[in-house]
Structures are given as C-alpha cells and as structure tokens.
Design a protein around this motif. Structure first.
Motif: not given
Length: 691
Positions: A404-430
């Motif tokens: 899932a991480e690999r799928a999203i990385v290509p569309v992320l803004p650059t650090q200059d465009q968006f200077p943040y560390a980003i953490r996503v947690v996916s909780e599988v509920l079902s």
C-alpha cells in the motif's frame, strides 16, 4: 575435499556466476551466486514432515549482514544484527512467493531456505540474486521441486526497458519490476511504478520473461554437473470408499453452504467446516489427508460453477466489483481519516502529520537513509471473526503495508511542496479479500482528508484466476473463497494515468502472456470503477489542514549563516524555540524546518530566522533599539544578533557635547545604514529621520 562446480553467463551486461561444492556442503543444496561484486549464499535443507500438519511448512530467511556493505551498525549499544529489517522481511516474502508454487501439492516435508548476503556492491540488487541462488540451490538438491526458476529486475526509462538496472538507473526509472518464472510463464510479479500505462506494463512482462531464460538454462547446466537425485516421499494412502464418503460429506454439509454469499465472504468459514470434518471422521484418517480432500473438493465446486456456469458465489459477474462505501473525516482529532468498504472488506486509514525531523531513520547494509512516508497495516483477529494473539506485526502485515505504501508514494508531493513527515495506519476492521488494496484506497481518502496535496488519487483491486484444463476465467475483485480456492491473487493499484504498484502470487506453476494481458486490461476497468466511487465522495484534497495538524515551513539559508541562527552554545535557536514553542531542525545545506501547531508562532519563528540571516545593505532603514552607550556613540540592534554603531556625530545636525543627553539604553528609533565595511561592521545614522 568437495569439488567445486561453477557456471558463468553474461547477463544484462555483467557476469552471473553460480557455484556449488565449496561452501555449506552439508546443506541439502548450496549455491554461491555472484553478480558484479554482489555475492549471496543460498542453502536449501529438508526434514521429515511433522505429524498431522495440513500445510506445506516452507521457511525462507533472507539474512542481511552489515559487513556485506563494509558497515558497522550506528547503534551505540547493539552492533550485532538482530531482528530482520522490513526490507529483509519483504525480500524473504519475494523469494518465498517465487519458489513455493513449484513444490508438489502433496509434499509436506519441512523445507528451510536461508539466503545470506555476503557482499554488496551498491549496484546489483542482492534480492534478485537471492531468488536466482535459491532456485539453483533447490534445483541441485535432493528436494522434490518442479523448478528451476529464473528472476529479473526490469526498469523503464526514456521509452526503453532496462534489464537489472543499477542503483543510479533505478533512481531515474519509471518502473521497478521483479518477475520470477519458469520456461513456460510467470508465477510471481512485484512492481512499483510512476503511473506507468497498462500497455507498457504488459510489454515489460514479456521483456522480463524473455530475459530470465538464460538464467534458467544456467541453473539447468549446474544441475547437470552437480544435481542430486530427488528423493521419494510417502503419500498417505486412503481407502477409496472412505475418500468418497469424505467427499460426499463435504458436498452435503459444506458445499452449498460454503458457496453461499455469506460464507463465501468469510475468511474463517473454511476453517469452521474443516473443524467439523475432522470431528466427523476422527480416527479414520489424518487431519492432513482430510484437509487435502476438503480443499480439492471445494476447489472443484468453485471451478465448476465459475468455468461451466459463469456463477460466482455471491452472484456477481466475473468483471463486477462488490458494493463500495466511502467516508472521510470520521475521527475528530486525527489529522485525516478515511473509511473504505468493498463488500465485507472494511479498512479505516488514519493520517498523522509531523515535523520532517520525525522521518524514519533506516540503518541497512547500504547505509543509513530516511523515510518521509510510512504506511503501517494492522490485521487483528476480529477482522475475520476469530480469536488470536495480538502483538508485533508479522510478515504478512509488513508485506501488505509495504504494498500500500508503494502504491501511494508516486503521487505524494515533494518535501519542498509539503514539508511534513507522513504516517498512515490502516486498521483492517473486516476482511474478505484484498485488504491491502482496501488499505490503498482508504489511505488515499485519508491523505486527501488531511489536506495532503497528492497529485492524483490512487485505487486498487485484486484480480483472481480460475483454471480448468485449457479453460480459464479472470475474476475482478476476488473475495475470501475465491482467494482461497482460486489460482491467483493479482493486486493492481494506480491512478487514472497509470499503474503505481503490482503484486501477483499464483498457486499454479505459471501464467501465460495472454492471461497477464487479460488480467491487466480487465483490472484497469475494475480499478477505474472503484476510483470513480472514491472521487465522487472526495474529489480533491482539502484546501485546509485540520486545526490539530502542525504547521510546517521550510526556508533555505546560506550554509555560512547556520552559525548565526544557532548562536554561541545554541543561544539564538533556543531563544526562538522558547519564544515561539516551535520545533526547529537545520540541515547542513542550510535547509531550516520549522514546525508548530500555532500558525502565528510558526510565522514569528520564520521571521526570527530571516532576521538573523538577512544581509544588511547600505541605504536600508531599520527599527533599532539601543543596547549599549559609549562616549563616542551607541550600539543599536537592528536585527536579532546584529548591531550597528551610531556615531555621536550621526545623532543630530548640531554638535552633541554629551551623548547621554540624547540617547540611553532601551531607546527605540529608526536608523539608516550608512555602510557595511570590509570587516562586516555596520555604521548607522539617525539624522535621515530628521530631514
């Protein structure tokens, strides 16, 4: 002495060497593989089966060694390699998926494969070499196996495919594809891509498969020189009458019910029916044999309905996607959240934003590097209606999170465009099939809800395959039963522009090119259907971030000014932090990162840094404050940490006899820069304000 046998070929412009007989000769099979200056040792060993084990116990361990890259751990306290890194776990999974489908279906002996990385040259991937070495080690061993397997890495740049790209070529490539297969076809695919069109991906499969053939031939050559005879193993015999009774019981008690929509969507349902079967025929044959008959019978029922009737357990057509539900912003205090549900698969993804100083530092064989985007995936037992142990993530969780991480990385803004560390947690509920693709969709929604300016939304779908003789059918959006008893799980993620990630596993020995082309093109239709549902609910990222998210700003200063910002003993930077409450980090190249939850204080900190690093020029006017008075003039602070001298003659148009009569410490007034001399001293005047 053991005789060394070696095979060498030219492959991708470099020499590939496979040798056996010199190292680890007590293992069932042992191969030392070298490509460039990257060297790995693969061993394969087997042991007798454990009693009543109803699955094939294959263990694959990819062992990273820091000495391979000439490194000692940067940890002050632990220098020895400990638990495997995420990269090692992902490589172990890659190798496992490349070799597992080729073991006999009735083979239950314990098999352990160990791949030890002995040397890396920073150019050639030890993971690819690990697949090749493992294939060779099993092929020359006495372990029954339907190999050998070849593997290759494919890049794509400037309209051309690259076989086994170097590190530099990989960095510039739009595609990072790994394919493993036999002479006849492919059975393992893994890829990350920068929104590459489907037609290019399809051609890349053909390119990869053609280029693994020399590797397969080299392994066959090594087998001819040093291969052992494959040992025979016992297959538990069963009375045909008892076998038919078990099959009839399964069809009567489980067949129709297991194929119902409710049970077909449950990942735990087959386990429930197996438990009933074990109880009904306890003592008449082993659990292993009953499980084998159960799987074969149910697989036959699934195949018959889909191949002959075109009927899926839940009544869908082969290209239909289950009902989709999308929600965003459902958690009040998180920075972003998205709930994605497809049929009975439900995933809640949560975004947390932080200072770039919170990036993950990874210490590996190739050195240290930082990860700005992190995706973590949790799969609790309740998601399948079961009871189980909760603890640290297993290989499956790490693998699904990485996909899932690999799928999203290509569309992320650059650090200059968006200077943040980003953490996503996916909780599988079902869970009912393809939670990794549900995590991809949920994460996209959560990122947009958090106001992260991704360049495009990404969706994902899992494709399945049912084969029967020469007949085969591709299924869109497989659910639990189709995953368990189908022949393939092919996950495809991407934007409207193209593919960003792929992962394919099969239970058959290979896929043909006709199959993969159908899978990719049919998958595009399913993926776009899902993407349209997501866009309808969340057309674009929010313009404003959550009030609870930090505000990060990046500014760039001359490296020579870093000392001015830090100050003696950290005086200046500490005073800014104390005054504003922000977090500040300064890189060696002059990048200053400022983070805080109060936008006004972040802006004030920026002003403080800019003031400390601003170049003073003649003719500029400043608001000054007197910090020291001397008989011949006064020192006036015009910027933080930057003072200038107003000579006594520059206070008034008339002669000033006593400077203390016109100025004292703390006075504030405007001053103009007369000059900055060659030693950096600033001369000021107050007289301009009187004209």
């Amino acid at each position: 002495m053991h005789q060394d046998k070696t095979v060498k070929i030219q492959w991708g412009g470099r020499e590939l060497s496979l040798s056996t007989g010199k190292l680890a000769f007590q293992a069932g099979g042992s191969v030392l593989a070298q490509y460039g200056d990257t060297v790995v040792l693969a061993t394969a060993t087997s042991a007798a089966p454990k009693e009543d084990l109803d699955f094939f116990p294959l263990t694959v361990d990819y062992e990273e060694r820091l000495y391979a890259g000439g490194r000692i751990s940067s940890s002050r306290f632990i220098k020895r390699e400990g638990r495997p890194s995420e990269e090692a776990i992902l490589t172990s999974r890659l190798i496992d998926r490349s070799i597992r489908p080729l073991f006999p279906k009735d083979f239950y002996n314990q098999v352990q494969v160990t791949i030890t990385v002995l040397s890396i040259d920073q150019e050639n991937d030890p993971g690819i070499l690990g697949i090749v070495a493992t294939s060779a080690a099993i092929a020359i061993s006495d372990i029954p196996w339907h190999g050998p397997v070849g593997a290759a890495n494919v890049g794509y740049s400037d309209g051309k495919f690259i076989l086994n790209p170097s590190e530099e070529e990989s960095a510039a490539s739009d595609l990072d594809l790994v394919v493993a297969g036999t002479k006849d076809g492919m059975h393992m695919i893994e890829a990350g891509a920068k929104e590459v069109p489907e037609e290019v991906v399809i051609k890349s499969f053909q390119f990869a498969h053609e280029n693994i053939q020399p590797v397969i031939e080299a392994i066959e050559d090594l087998v001819g020189q040093a291969g052992k005879a494959k040992f025979t193993y016992e297959v538990e015999a069963i009375d045909e009458e008892l076998k038919h009774k078990i099959e009839d019981y399964i069809k009567e008690h489980a067949g129709e019910e297991l194929l119902s929509p409710a049970k077909a969507s449950s990942e735990a349902s087959s386990g429930e029916f197996k438990a009933e079967l074990y109880k009904a025929f306890e003592g008449k044959t082993s659990k292993k044999k009953m499980a084998e008959i159960f799987d074969k019978t149910v697989k036959g029922l699934v195949r018959k309905n889909i191949i002959d009737k075109g009927e899926r357990p839940d009544g869908r057509g082969v290209e239909d996607v289950r009902e989709i539900s999308v929600e965003t912003g459902i958690l009040p205090r998180t920075h972003g959240s998205g709930l994605f549900q497809r049929g009975d698969t439900q995933v809640l993804s949560i975004v947390t934003l932080g200072s770039t100083s919170l990036e993950q530092l990874v210490d590996g064989m190739k050195g240290e590097y930082r990860k700005r985007y992190m995706h973590h995936y949790n799969f609790p037992p309740f998601s399948t209606g079961e009871v189980g142990r909760m603890g640290s993530p297993g290989r499956r969780e790490i693998g699904h999170g990485a996909l899932a991480e690999r799928a999203i990385v290509p569309v992320l803004p650059t650090q200059d465009q968006f200077p943040y560390a980003i953490r996503v947690v996916s909780e599988v509920l079902s869970s009912s099939g393809s939670t990794s693709m549900g995590s991809t969709c949920g994460s996209t929604l959560a990122l947009m809800d958090a106001g992260v300016p991704i360049s495009a939304p990404v969706s994902g779908v899992a494709m399945g395959l049912i084969t029967e003789g020469d007949k085969w059918v591709v299924l869109t959006d497989i659910q639990a039963l189709e995953d368990f008893y189908g022949d393939m799980d092919f996950k495809i993620a991407g934007s409207a522009k193209g593919i960003t990630a792929l992962q394919m596993d099969t239970k058959v020995t290979h896929l043909t090119h006709a199959m993969t082309e159908k899978i990719i093109t049919q998958g595009q239709v399913g993926r776009m259907f899902i993407l349209d549902k997501m866009i309808a609910a969340m057309p674009k990222p929010r313009a404003e971030m959550s009030q609870y998210a930090p505000r990060n700003t990046v500014i760039h200063i001359a490296p020579s000014k870093i000392g001015a910002v830090i100050g003696p003993g950290g005086k200046m930077i500490n005073s800014i932090v104390d005054e504003t409450g922000v977090l500040m980090d300064i890189e060696d190249d002059g990048t200053v990162m400022i983070s805080g939850t109060n936008p006004a204080m972040v802006e004030l900190a920026v002003q403080r840094v800019e003031a400390l690093t601003r170049e003073v020029k003649a003719g500029e006017i400043y608001d000054g404050e007197v910090v020291k008075v001397l008989p011949f003039g006064a020192f006036v602070q015009i910027l933080p940490g930057k003072d200038g001298m107003v000579h006594v003659s520059q206070f008034a148009d008339h002669r000033v006899e006593d400077i203390n009569s016109v100025v004292k410490v703390g006075d504030k007034f405007k001053v103009k820069v007369l000059e900055v001399d060659d030693q950096g001293r600033i001369n000021l005047t107050k007289k301009f304000a009187q004209s």
